[in-house]
Write a protein that holds these residues in place. Structure first.
Motif, PDB file in Angstrom:
ATOM      1  N   ASP A  84      22.920  93.006  20.016  1.00  0.00           N
ATOM      2  CA  ASP A  84      21.760  92.148  20.270  1.00  0.00           C
ATOM      3  C   ASP A  84      20.518  92.527  19.466  1.00  0.00           C
ATOM      4  N   HIS A 111      31.733  90.253  24.139  1.00  0.00           N
ATOM      5  CA  HIS A 111      30.283  90.054  24.257  1.00  0.00           C
ATOM      6  C   HIS A 111      29.828  88.915  23.356  1.00  0.00           C
ATOM      7  N   ARG A 112      30.237  88.992  22.107  1.00  0.00           N
ATOM      8  CA  ARG A 112      29.790  87.965  21.144  1.00  0.00           C
ATOM      9  C   ARG A 112      30.384  86.593  21.479  1.00  0.00           C
ATOM     10  N   ARG A 151      31.337  85.384  24.351  1.00  0.00           N
ATOM     11  CA  ARG A 151      30.701  84.789  25.544  1.00  0.00           C
ATOM     12  C   ARG A 151      29.283  84.327  25.228  1.00  0.00           C
ATOM     13  N   LYS A 152      28.581  85.125  24.451  1.00  0.00           N
ATOM     14  CA  LYS A 152      27.183  84.797  24.122  1.00  0.00           C
ATOM     15  C   LYS A 152      27.107  83.490  23.324  1.00  0.00           C
ATOM     16  N   GLU A 153      28.019  83.332  22.373  1.00  0.00           N
ATOM     17  CA  GLU A 153      27.961  82.161  21.493  1.00  0.00           C
ATOM     18  C   GLU A 153      28.632  80.927  22.082  1.00  0.00           C
ATOM     19  N   ASN A 154      29.459  81.138  23.125  1.00  0.00           N
ATOM     20  CA  ASN A 154      30.225  80.006  23.677  1.00  0.00           C
ATOM     21  C   ASN A 154      30.143  80.003  25.195  1.00  0.00           C
ATOM     22  N   PRO A 155      28.926  79.742  25.744  1.00  0.00           N
ATOM     23  CA  PRO A 155      28.752  79.885  27.196  1.00  0.00           C
ATOM     24  C   PRO A 155      29.644  78.958  28.026  1.00  0.00           C
ATOM     25  N   GLY A 156      30.094  77.867  27.465  1.00  0.00           N
ATOM     26  CA  GLY A 156      30.919  76.932  28.244  1.00  0.00           C
ATOM     27  C   GLY A 156      32.406  77.276  28.229  1.00  0.00           C
ATOM     28  N   LYS A 157      32.780  78.313  27.506  1.00  0.00           N
ATOM     29  CA  LYS A 157      34.209  78.619  27.384  1.00  0.00           C
ATOM     30  C   LYS A 157      34.549  79.922  28.129  1.00  0.00           C
ATOM     31  N   ARG A 158      35.844  80.100  28.384  1.00  0.00           N
ATOM     32  CA  ARG A 158      36.262  81.274  29.173  1.00  0.00           C
ATOM     33  C   ARG A 158      37.053  82.234  28.283  1.00  0.00           C
TER      34      ARG A 158
END
Ligand code: 13P
Ligand code: SF4
Length: 307
Positions: free
Chosen positions: A35, A241-242, A244-251
């Motif tokens: 970050d 981490h990366r 999830r951060k870049e793709n908040p709508g995905k799992r």
């Protein structure tokens, strides 16, 4: 973000600015380190960034061979590795001396080294590659015999993709080798809708069960596809981490919370700050070795696809 992190972050960014530093971080770094970075990427992307930066100081949040590659490409810049003990065990599974011996057994072979290798090993090689461009690099070669070092599993994967017969050095990544086909099968049953991507450093039995074998940068691109809503991630845990951060709508489902590269985790915010305060530890490659290594890295950068 806690007070500690916010304070450290501010001090790092202030000092980084006054030192004229750029902070590069690998996708496996701790989230808090990713970050504060100016650029987060895979080995190929980081090399390309290092090659074109105007900054006089590069703080390399990654492992030793990555900082060395930056120093090979930018001999006039100060390259800092916040913990000098952050090595790569796979890179240490080969030495220049042992490679010279092997070359004597195969005098006609073109030597391709994975970027996870020391500058000395690169200097003994004809061309370098990363996991992002290994297939393209091997396909570009007009060689009867290829000696691939040091990752046997990346080498095996590339030989299946290109149909080229390759002599493989028996190195491996201790983190990726622990990912098992049994675990992959369990996750497939548990998450039948999810796409499954693994790093090509995984064992062939694991790669055979995946939808794709990709570099860490390749994983960041793959997840952009509309048909990927859930993804099982077969690589080091820092990658999550990366993603999830870049793709908040995905799992994202890690194959294992224990898929940790302890060397990558040696870099902390405190050490980044100290390295900027003390302008140390510096990684510098001796000119005699740098010139040979540069030839192999330069050839790669001219051929490889965009990160
Ligand atoms: P990438 O180049 O795909 O980021 O891989 C580097 C690495 O060390 C994988 O273990
Ligand atoms: Fe080396 Fe494996 Fe760590 Fe990558 S994850 S730096 S190959 S030990």
């Amino acid at each position: 973000m806690g007070n500690r992190d916010a304070d450290l972050r501010e001090r790092i960014l202030d000092l980084g600015r006054s030192r004229g530093a750029v902070i590069l971080a690998h996708n496996y770094q701790l989230g808090e380190v990713q970050d504060i970075a100016d650029f987060v990427g895979d080995s190929l992307g980081l090399s390309q960034r290092a090659a074109k930066t105007d900054a006089g100081v590069i703080v390399f949040c990654g492992v030793h061979f990555m900082a060395e590659t930056a120093s090979i490409l930018c001999p006039d810049k100060v390259v800092l590795l916040p913990d000098v003990n952050a090595g790569c065990p796979m890179a240490n599974m080969i030495s220049a001396e042992r490679l010279r011996e092997k070359k004597k057994e195969h005098p006609q072979a073109t030597v391709v080294c994975y970027i996870n290798s020391s500058a000395e090993v690169k200097a003994e090689s004809d061309i370098c590659c990363t996991s992002a461009n290994a297939v393209a690099i091997i396909e570009s070669l007009d060689a009867e015999e290829i000696l691939f070092v040091p990752d046997q599993y990346l080498g095996h994967y590339v030989s299946t993709r290109t149909g080229k017969k390759m002599i493989l050095w028996p190195g491996f990544c201790p983190t990726h080798v622990r990912i098992t086909p049994e675990r992959i099968r369990e996750l497939r049953l548990e998450y039948p809708q999810a796409k499954l991507v693994v790093h090509p450093e995984c064992r062939p039995e694991v790669i055979a069960l995946a939808d794709a074998a990709l570099s860490t940068g390749g994983m960041c691109r793959y997840v952009q596809r509309d048909d990927v809503r859930e993804m099982i991630v077969g690589t080091e845990i820092g990658m999550i981490h990366r993603l999830r951060k870049e793709n908040p709508g995905k799992r994202f489902i890690p194959v294992s919370e224990q898929a940790i590269c302890p060397n990558m985790k040696l870099i902390t915010l405190e050490k980044v700050l100290w390295s900027l305060q003390e302008m140390s530890p510096e990684v510098k490659v001796a000119e005699r070795i740098r010139l040979g290594a540069m030839t192999a890295v330069d050839k790669m950068l001219k051929i490889g696809p965009k990160p």
